[in-house]
Design a protein around this motif. Structure first.
Motif, mmCIF file in Angstrom:
data_model
loop_
_atom_site.group_PDB
_atom_site.id
_atom_site.type_symbol
_atom_site.label_atom_id
_atom_site.label_comp_id
_atom_site.label_asym_id
_atom_site.label_seq_id
_atom_site.Cartn_x
_atom_site.Cartn_y
_atom_site.Cartn_z
ATOM 1 N N ALA A 78 22.922 9.567 -91.242
ATOM 2 C CA ALA A 78 23.736 10.709 -91.656
ATOM 3 C C ALA A 78 22.865 11.746 -92.354
ATOM 4 C CB ALA A 78 24.865 10.248 -92.581
ATOM 5 N N GLU A 79 21.955 11.291 -93.189
ATOM 6 C CA GLU A 79 21.063 12.209 -93.899
ATOM 7 C C GLU A 79 20.097 12.898 -92.948
ATOM 8 O OE1 GLU A 79 19.522 9.532 -96.793
ATOM 9 O OE2 GLU A 79 21.369 9.578 -98.008
ATOM 10 N N THR A 80 19.598 12.149 -91.977
ATOM 11 C CA THR A 80 18.730 12.762 -90.957
ATOM 12 C C THR A 80 19.481 13.820 -90.179
ATOM 13 O OG1 THR A 80 17.391 10.755 -90.720
ATOM 14 C CG2 THR A 80 17.380 12.299 -88.876
ATOM 15 N N LEU A 81 20.696 13.502 -89.799
ATOM 16 C CA LEU A 81 21.536 14.428 -89.025
ATOM 17 C C LEU A 81 21.781 15.719 -89.798
ATOM 18 C CD1 LEU A 81 23.422 15.156 -86.681
ATOM 19 C CD2 LEU A 81 25.179 13.727 -87.756
ATOM 20 N N ALA A 82 22.177 15.597 -91.054
ATOM 21 C CA ALA A 82 22.408 16.787 -91.879
ATOM 22 C C ALA A 82 21.118 17.578 -92.064
ATOM 23 C CB ALA A 82 22.986 16.378 -93.228
ATOM 24 N N GLY A 85 20.501 20.052 -89.373
ATOM 25 C CA GLY A 85 21.546 21.055 -89.177
ATOM 26 C C GLY A 85 22.794 20.595 -88.471
ATOM 27 N N GLY A 86 22.918 19.296 -88.208
ATOM 28 C CA GLY A 86 24.133 18.798 -87.564
ATOM 29 C C GLY A 86 25.353 19.050 -88.427
ATOM 30 N N THR A 87 26.465 19.410 -87.792
ATOM 31 C CA THR A 87 27.672 19.732 -88.565
ATOM 32 C C THR A 87 28.761 18.679 -88.458
ATOM 33 O OG1 THR A 87 28.603 21.045 -86.741
ATOM 34 C CG2 THR A 87 27.244 22.212 -88.374
ATOM 35 N N PHE A 88 28.559 17.658 -87.626
ATOM 36 C CA PHE A 88 29.528 16.572 -87.576
ATOM 37 C C PHE A 88 28.831 15.281 -87.179
ATOM 38 C CE2 PHE A 88 29.580 18.102 -83.182
ATOM 39 C CZ PHE A 88 29.670 16.930 -82.433
ATOM 40 N N MET A 89 29.415 14.178 -87.638
ATOM 41 C CA MET A 89 28.879 12.873 -87.265
ATOM 42 C C MET A 89 29.975 12.056 -86.593
ATOM 43 S SD MET A 89 29.624 9.694 -88.667
ATOM 44 C CE MET A 89 30.901 9.125 -89.812
ATOM 45 N N THR A 100 31.763 8.511 -96.325
ATOM 46 C CA THR A 100 31.675 9.197 -97.621
ATOM 47 C C THR A 100 30.408 10.032 -97.727
ATOM 48 O OG1 THR A 100 32.943 7.446 -98.714
ATOM 49 C CG2 THR A 100 31.592 8.855 -100.117
ATOM 50 N N ARG A 101 29.278 9.455 -97.329
ATOM 51 C CA ARG A 101 28.008 10.185 -97.430
ATOM 52 C C ARG A 101 27.999 11.397 -96.502
ATOM 53 N NH1 ARG A 101 24.747 12.617 -100.308
ATOM 54 N NH2 ARG A 101 22.544 12.598 -99.735
ATOM 55 N N SER A 102 28.549 11.245 -95.312
ATOM 56 C CA SER A 102 28.585 12.370 -94.370
ATOM 57 C C SER A 102 29.429 13.515 -94.909
ATOM 58 C CB SER A 102 29.130 11.897 -93.015
ATOM 59 O OG SER A 102 28.288 10.921 -92.441
ATOM 60 N N VAL A 109 33.633 14.354 -89.874
ATOM 61 C CA VAL A 109 33.426 12.958 -89.499
ATOM 62 C C VAL A 109 34.435 12.519 -88.442
ATOM 63 C CG1 VAL A 109 32.390 12.350 -91.714
ATOM 64 C CG2 VAL A 109 34.853 12.134 -91.436
ATOM 65 N N LEU A 110 33.956 11.761 -87.468
ATOM 66 C CA LEU A 110 34.806 11.168 -86.435
ATOM 67 C C LEU A 110 34.426 9.699 -86.290
ATOM 68 C CD1 LEU A 110 34.238 14.341 -85.380
ATOM 69 C CD2 LEU A 110 35.678 13.521 -83.514
#
Length: 210
Positions: A78-82, A85-89, A100-102, A109-110
């Protein structure tokens, strides 16, 4: 761009799942999806270079599409994704810590669920959007049944075995959106192929709502 921005602009709630995509082709494939009307794009983290592909598409398409990551099964992902610049996980399971972290990182979140217990655990962790996965196992009738007990604000997305041929059935059952992988993109598909499949999918979604 976030998922709500895509939906507010009137685009279909259709997620393109680009499992196995290579970074060098990510932007071209993404452009084809956007032009066809698919504005929510997911790169699963079990792809060759997910962070690179997501980052490239965020830079090129981030003002026209929501770009996120799938198979997010740990807070580190999740941290790598953010970070790129990712806007959803999207996840295949319900892990409250990941949800919670996302959310803390500002992402939509999905989380993936199959049972009512998992669905309510995801809601308790803060999820509004719930991914029924694999959607084809229990089918559209299950979606209709589970929506009757979920909070009215919850939105069920079906992923797995859903496509242009049966999207009307799922829309009739009350699914909010869908995610489509192998029938839309597989390694080796070129941009023209993906674009044509995406346009067919969006047309089927829109026709089913009429």
């Amino acid at each position: 761009m976030k998922i709500e921005d895509v939906l507010a602009a009137g685009h279909a709630p259709v997620v393109a799942i680009l499992r196995g995509i290579q970074t060098h082709e990510a932007v071209e494939i993404g452009e084809a999806l956007v032009e066809a009307g698919v504005r929510i794009i997911e790169v699963p983290f079990n792809s060759p270079d997910p962070a690179g592909s997501i980052g490239a598409m965020v830079e090129a398409l981030g003002d026209r599409a929501a770009i996120g990551g799938g198979t997010v099964i740990g807070t580190d992902l999740a941290e790598t994704l953010a970070g790129v610049g990712g806007t959803f996980m999207v996840s295949p399971n319900v892990d409250p810590a990941v949800i919670t972290r996302s959310i803390e990182l500002g992402m939509d979140v999905l989380p993936g669920f199959l049972t009512p217990t998992e669905a309510f655990a995801a809601v308790a962790a803060g999820a509004r959007d719930l991914k029924l996965f694999p959607g084809s196992v229990l089918g559209s009738s299950y979606i209709k049944a589970i929506r009757e007990v979920l909070p009215k604000t919850s939105r069920v997305w079906a992923v797995g075995g859903v496509g242009a041929a049966n999207v009307a059935e799922y829309r009739a059952a009350g699914v909010y959106g869908i995610g489509v992988g192998g029938s839309l993109y597989k390694p080796g598909f070129d941009a023209a192929t993906v674009g044509a499949k995406a346009a067919e999918l969006v047309a089927a979604w829109n026709a089913a709502g009429g």
